[in-house]
Motif scaffolding. Structure first.
Motif, PDB file in Angstrom:
ATOM      1  N   UNK A 101     -36.296 -31.827  51.817  1.00  0.00           N
ATOM      2  CA  UNK A 101     -36.493 -30.451  52.247  1.00  0.00           C
ATOM      3  C   UNK A 101     -37.608 -30.400  53.282  1.00  0.00           C
ATOM      4  N   UNK A 102     -37.840 -29.216  53.796  1.00  0.00           N
ATOM      5  CA  UNK A 102     -38.910 -29.006  54.765  1.00  0.00           C
ATOM      6  C   UNK A 102     -39.686 -27.751  54.384  1.00  0.00           C
ATOM      7  N   UNK A 103     -40.853 -27.613  54.975  1.00  0.00           N
ATOM      8  CA  UNK A 103     -41.668 -26.427  54.729  1.00  0.00           C
ATOM      9  C   UNK A 103     -40.895 -25.160  55.096  1.00  0.00           C
ATOM     10  N   UNK A 104     -40.109 -25.231  56.141  1.00  0.00           N
ATOM     11  CA  UNK A 104     -39.375 -24.067  56.629  1.00  0.00           C
ATOM     12  C   UNK A 104     -38.117 -23.767  55.804  1.00  0.00           C
ATOM     13  N   UNK A 105     -37.437 -24.796  55.316  1.00  0.00           N
ATOM     14  CA  UNK A 105     -36.141 -24.613  54.633  1.00  0.00           C
ATOM     15  C   UNK A 105     -36.208 -24.683  53.112  1.00  0.00           C
ATOM     16  N   UNK A 106     -37.389 -24.740  52.524  1.00  0.00           N
ATOM     17  CA  UNK A 106     -37.548 -24.901  51.080  1.00  0.00           C
ATOM     18  C   UNK A 106     -36.697 -23.908  50.286  1.00  0.00           C
ATOM     19  N   UNK A 107     -36.820 -22.623  50.581  1.00  0.00           N
ATOM     20  CA  UNK A 107     -36.116 -21.593  49.804  1.00  0.00           C
ATOM     21  C   UNK A 107     -34.599 -21.803  49.841  1.00  0.00           C
ATOM     22  N   UNK A 108     -34.060 -22.165  50.978  1.00  0.00           N
ATOM     23  CA  UNK A 108     -32.615 -22.407  51.116  1.00  0.00           C
ATOM     24  C   UNK A 108     -32.200 -23.681  50.370  1.00  0.00           C
ATOM     25  N   UNK A 109     -33.023 -24.701  50.431  1.00  0.00           N
ATOM     26  CA  UNK A 109     -32.670 -25.996  49.851  1.00  0.00           C
ATOM     27  C   UNK A 109     -32.723 -26.032  48.327  1.00  0.00           C
ATOM     28  N   UNK A 110     -33.391 -25.079  47.689  1.00  0.00           N
ATOM     29  CA  UNK A 110     -33.487 -25.130  46.224  1.00  0.00           C
ATOM     30  C   UNK A 110     -32.416 -24.290  45.525  1.00  0.00           C
ATOM     31  N   UNK A 186     -28.809 -25.897  27.131  1.00  0.00           N
ATOM     32  CA  UNK A 186     -29.076 -24.460  27.196  1.00  0.00           C
ATOM     33  C   UNK A 186     -27.870 -23.656  27.653  1.00  0.00           C
ATOM     34  N   UNK A 187     -26.742 -24.312  27.943  1.00  0.00           N
ATOM     35  CA  UNK A 187     -25.492 -23.621  28.178  1.00  0.00           C
ATOM     36  C   UNK A 187     -25.354 -22.863  29.483  1.00  0.00           C
ATOM     37  N   UNK A 188     -26.230 -23.078  30.468  1.00  0.00           N
ATOM     38  CA  UNK A 188     -26.092 -22.389  31.740  1.00  0.00           C
ATOM     39  C   UNK A 188     -25.128 -23.150  32.644  1.00  0.00           C
ATOM     40  N   UNK A 189     -24.543 -22.459  33.592  1.00  0.00           N
ATOM     41  CA  UNK A 189     -23.663 -23.094  34.564  1.00  0.00           C
ATOM     42  C   UNK A 189     -24.338 -23.026  35.933  1.00  0.00           C
ATOM     43  N   UNK A 190     -24.423 -24.172  36.593  1.00  0.00           N
ATOM     44  CA  UNK A 190     -24.970 -24.220  37.953  1.00  0.00           C
ATOM     45  C   UNK A 190     -23.862 -23.845  38.919  1.00  0.00           C
ATOM     46  N   UNK A 191     -24.146 -22.934  39.830  1.00  0.00           N
ATOM     47  CA  UNK A 191     -23.150 -22.473  40.768  1.00  0.00           C
ATOM     48  C   UNK A 191     -23.005 -23.391  41.976  1.00  0.00           C
ATOM     49  N   UNK A 192     -24.014 -24.164  42.272  1.00  0.00           N
ATOM     50  CA  UNK A 192     -24.001 -24.985  43.477  1.00  0.00           C
ATOM     51  C   UNK A 192     -24.118 -26.452  43.111  1.00  0.00           C
ATOM     52  N   UNK A 193     -23.290 -27.261  43.709  1.00  0.00           N
ATOM     53  CA  UNK A 193     -23.355 -28.711  43.529  1.00  0.00           C
ATOM     54  C   UNK A 193     -24.048 -29.301  44.751  1.00  0.00           C
ATOM     55  N   UNK A 194     -24.803 -30.368  44.570  1.00  0.00           N
ATOM     56  CA  UNK A 194     -25.447 -31.027  45.720  1.00  0.00           C
ATOM     57  C   UNK A 194     -24.454 -31.966  46.366  1.00  0.00           C
TER      58      UNK A 194
END
Length: 194
Positions: A101-110, A186-194
């Motif tokens: 990641x980068x300082x600028x793209x952190x929010x998008x990358x997580x 914990x039974x959660x589903x992740x919506x995004x795959x890497x």
């Protein structure tokens, strides 16, 4: 001493969700068998991820080397700690990834992953601290990723090197990620795959 207990209490209560995949053990110089390596030093030896309390500042990411009881801390300049140190441990190392990641793209990358939360920057109640790393001068070094509201769009990695605190804009972030999208504990589903 009350302030130390206060900071560790904040971390324990606020970030209990992370305890499904990781937990902290007191570090006394001996690396436990369930410790999660964070990288290699310049000689190719494992280095580990830890957290250390700095009075009047908070709890910050530190790099732990086997057999060494003192750690370097990036906390508003270079500091050291030799007590109130914990080491990151897990029974499920396969659920941890390093993502670029980068300082600028952190929010998008997580999006779709959970950054590993280590501590809290208590200076001005800045916010939580996540784990990052960088290959620098021949070794992998861990440090603080600072996703505070005041740093939105400039989420840097801070790390100590040769008794100086340094910041970089390009780094890897440690995240918890379950590849099949289902977190069995914990039974959660992740919506995004890497």
């Amino acid at each position: 001493m009350r302030q130390v207990a206060f900071y560790f209490c904040i971390i324990s209560v606020c970030f209990a969700a992370g305890s499904d995949y990781y937990y902290w053990r007191e570090f006394t110089g001996v690396v436990p068998p369930d410790a999660l390596p964070g990288g290699k030093d310049a000689d190719g030896r494992d280095a580990y991820i830890g957290e250390a309390y700095i009075h009047g500042h908070g709890i910050y990411v530190v790099q732990i080397y086997p057999g060494e009881k003192e750690v370097a801390v990036p906390a508003y300049g270079f500091k050291t700690a030799s007590f109130n140190i914990k080491i990151l441990c897990t029974e499920d190392p396969e659920f941890f990834l390093w993502i670029q990641t980068t300082a600028k793209n952190y929010e998008k990358d997580i999006v779709g992953v959970e950054p590993v939360t280590v501590g809290y920057d208590g200076v001005g109640n800045s916010g939580v601290v996540n784990v990052g790393r960088i290959f620098y001068q021949g070794e992998v070094l861990v440090g603080d990723v600072t996703p505070y509201a005041s740093r939105k769009g400039n989420v840097q990695l801070w790390f100590p090197f040769r008794k100086v605190e340094r910041a970089v804009n390009f780094y890897e972030l440690l995240v918890v990620y379950v590849p099949n999208g289902i977190e069995p504990r914990i039974g959660k589903v992740n919506a995004t795959m890497i």
